[in-house]
Structure formats: C-alpha cells, structure tokens
Design a protein around this motif. Structure first.
Motif, PDB file in Angstrom:
ATOM      1  N   GLY A  32      20.511  23.601  30.632  1.00 54.94           N
ATOM      2  CA  GLY A  32      20.338  22.290  31.238  1.00 54.94           C
ATOM      3  C   GLY A  32      19.881  21.272  30.214  1.00 54.94           C
ATOM      4  O   GLY A  32      20.164  21.386  29.012  1.00 54.94           O
ATOM      5  N   VAL A  33      19.162  20.293  30.689  1.00 50.79           N
ATOM      6  CA  VAL A  33      18.752  19.181  29.835  1.00 50.79           C
ATOM      7  C   VAL A  33      17.807  19.644  28.732  1.00 50.79           C
ATOM      8  O   VAL A  33      17.893  19.169  27.590  1.00 50.79           O
ATOM      9  CB  VAL A  33      18.095  18.077  30.685  1.00 50.79           C
ATOM     10  CG1 VAL A  33      17.627  16.923  29.796  1.00 50.79           C
ATOM     11  CG2 VAL A  33      19.069  17.556  31.733  1.00 50.79           C
ATOM     12  N   LEU A  36      19.751  21.160  26.011  1.00 51.03           N
ATOM     13  CA  LEU A  36      20.497  20.099  25.336  1.00 51.03           C
ATOM     14  C   LEU A  36      19.593  19.322  24.382  1.00 51.03           C
ATOM     15  O   LEU A  36      20.001  18.987  23.263  1.00 51.03           O
ATOM     16  CB  LEU A  36      21.114  19.155  26.365  1.00 51.03           C
ATOM     17  CG  LEU A  36      21.887  17.954  25.811  1.00 51.03           C
ATOM     18  CD1 LEU A  36      23.078  18.422  24.976  1.00 51.03           C
ATOM     19  CD2 LEU A  36      22.363  17.057  26.945  1.00 51.03           C
ATOM     20  N   LEU A  37      18.366  19.050  24.803  1.00 49.98           N
ATOM     21  CA  LEU A  37      17.424  18.348  23.932  1.00 49.98           C
ATOM     22  C   LEU A  37      17.075  19.185  22.705  1.00 49.98           C
ATOM     23  O   LEU A  37      16.882  18.644  21.609  1.00 49.98           O
ATOM     24  CB  LEU A  37      16.157  17.995  24.710  1.00 49.98           C
ATOM     25  CG  LEU A  37      16.314  16.930  25.801  1.00 49.98           C
ATOM     26  CD1 LEU A  37      15.005  16.741  26.553  1.00 49.98           C
ATOM     27  CD2 LEU A  37      16.783  15.606  25.209  1.00 49.98           C
ATOM     28  N   SER A  78      24.919  24.179  26.104  1.00 45.72           N
ATOM     29  CA  SER A  78      23.637  23.785  26.697  1.00 45.72           C
ATOM     30  C   SER A  78      23.629  23.991  28.204  1.00 45.72           C
ATOM     31  O   SER A  78      22.566  24.180  28.801  1.00 45.72           O
ATOM     32  CB  SER A  78      23.340  22.315  26.378  1.00 45.72           C
ATOM     33  OG  SER A  78      23.293  22.099  24.983  1.00 45.72           O
TER      34      SER A  78
END
Length: 248
Positions: A32-33, A36-37, A78
């Motif tokens: 998830g986010v 990705l970060l 991601s």
C-alpha cells in the motif's frame, strides 16, 4: 569514453544497491501507501541515474530500463501487483524482472511450432531490408514510407525475442512474448490490446487503467447523487419560473 565507462560502473552499482534494498526491506512492509513511500526514494534515484551519462544513446537506454520499466514495476510491487508479485525466489531474479522488459508467463501454453519456423523467416526478411536500406537514395518515397514500419517492427521483434530466449535460459522459467503476430490483427483494438508490445500493455493496464477504473467505480455513487441533486435543482428552478411568470 573513459568517463562514460566510469558512469556506467557507478550507475550499475547504484542500481544493484537500490534493487537490493527494494528486495530486502519493502516486502516486510504491508502493501500500500507505506510500501510505496519506502520505495519512493529509489524511484527518484532511478530517474536521476540516466543523467550521469553524456552520450544520448546511453542516457536514453538507461532511461528506458530504469526510469520507465523499473519504476513502473516497483510502483506496482508496492501494491502487490505486476511482474514482481509474488516475490521472486532470489535477488538475481528480482533484479532481472525489475530492470528488463520481461514477465513470467502466467498461463504456460504448449509451444507454438509455427512461431518457431516463422522467426527465422523474420530474420531473413530483416537481412533483406538491411540490404535494401543501403540503396535508400534510389528508392521511391512511397516505398520507404511502407518500409520503415516493417523495419522497426522486425528490429524490435528480433531483439526482444533474443532477449526473451536468453533470459528464459538464464532464469529457467517461461516468459511472456512481447508480440503476438501483430500483422494478423483484425482490428485496431486487437492490434494494440492483444498483439502489439504485450509487456507494455500489461504494465499500463495495471498501473493506469485498473486504478482509474477502481476510482471511477468508487465515485460512481457520488456522481449519481450529484446528478440527481442537479436534476432536482433544475426541476425546482423551472417550477419557480412558472410560478413567478404566472404571478406577474
């Protein structure tokens, strides 16, 4: 040229370090986010690395492999999608599937013997085109206009097929073909969606089409509500105009 070799070594070293980081750390983070970060700095680095070269041929080539292919696949990774999911068994496979335009074959099919015989024919046609291309000044413009698309297609087909064969031998797994006889397409949709540059089509479908479709489906109720409210407002507006006009 010595500077280009040094740049190539530096880019290769930084790429291996970056891909190794993506293989070891982000999989421990929930997809998830957040993942990705954690990968985002690597994506930025892969965009910058092609700028290390001064020759345009090296810059464009590394931009294709790193900025385009690797970044798109890391973004999909991601969210547990794309060629990197499920996670390859070792770092070497992870690096190959990240940086090269290859993808594991999801549904292995029986070998197409016709394609095996057609590929040498394509090589022979390409050799003939190379010979004809030497007399380009004596060829009519209309013929050249038809010749260049065929030349580009055969060049891509041969190079990518040889790459797929080589990586199949090295990795020991079946890989998706890049083209599926595009000259047999029956429509433009069949050409772009099912026959031409299948690896890129699959990546664009996963990274652009599917997320946009999900967002649109989630916002469908909001759009319906907005439309109903607008229709209701227009109805009351017309009724008010009729009443106002009748009063006068």
């Amino acid at each position: 040229m010595e500077e280009e070799i040094k740049s190539l070594i530096n880019v290769g070293f930084l790429t291996i370090i970056s891909v190794s980081y993506c293989y070891c750390l982000p999989p421990r983070i929930k997809s998830g986010v957040l993942r990705l970060l954690s990968i985002f700095p690597v994506c930025v680095l892969l965009v910058v690395l092609p700028l290390f070269f001064s020759f345009s041929i090296f810059t464009s080539t590394t931009a294709f492999f790193l900025s385009a292919i690797a970044n798109s696949r890391l973004i999909l990774f991601s969210f547990d999608q794309g060629p990197l999911f499920p996670l390859p068994s070792n770092l070497f496979r992870f690096t190959c599937f990240t940086c090269f335009p290859i993808q594991r074959q999801q549904n292995p099919k029986s070998q197409d013997h016709l394609s095996t015989y057609v590929f040498p024919v394509k090589i022979a046609i390409f050799v003939v085109l190379l010979y004809v291309h030497n007399d380009i000044q004596n060829l009519p413009p209309t013929f050249l206009l038809c010749l260049h698309p065929l030349y580009v297609y055969l060049l891509l087909e041969i190079l990518l097929t040889l790459l797929r064969i080589l990586m199949t031998i090295i990795l020991g797994c079946d890989l998706e073909p890049h083209f599926h006889e595009p000259y047999l397409a029956t429509s433009l949709q069949d050409f772009w969606g099912r026959r031409w540059n299948l690896i890129v089509s699959a990546s664009l479908r996963a990274i652009v089409y599917t997320p946009v479709r999900r967002v649109c489906q989630r916002g469908k109720s909001l759009y319906s509500f907005s439309y109903m409210e607008f229709a209701r407002w227009r109805k009351w507006q017309r009724r008010g105009r009729r009443l106002y006009g009748g009063g006068r």
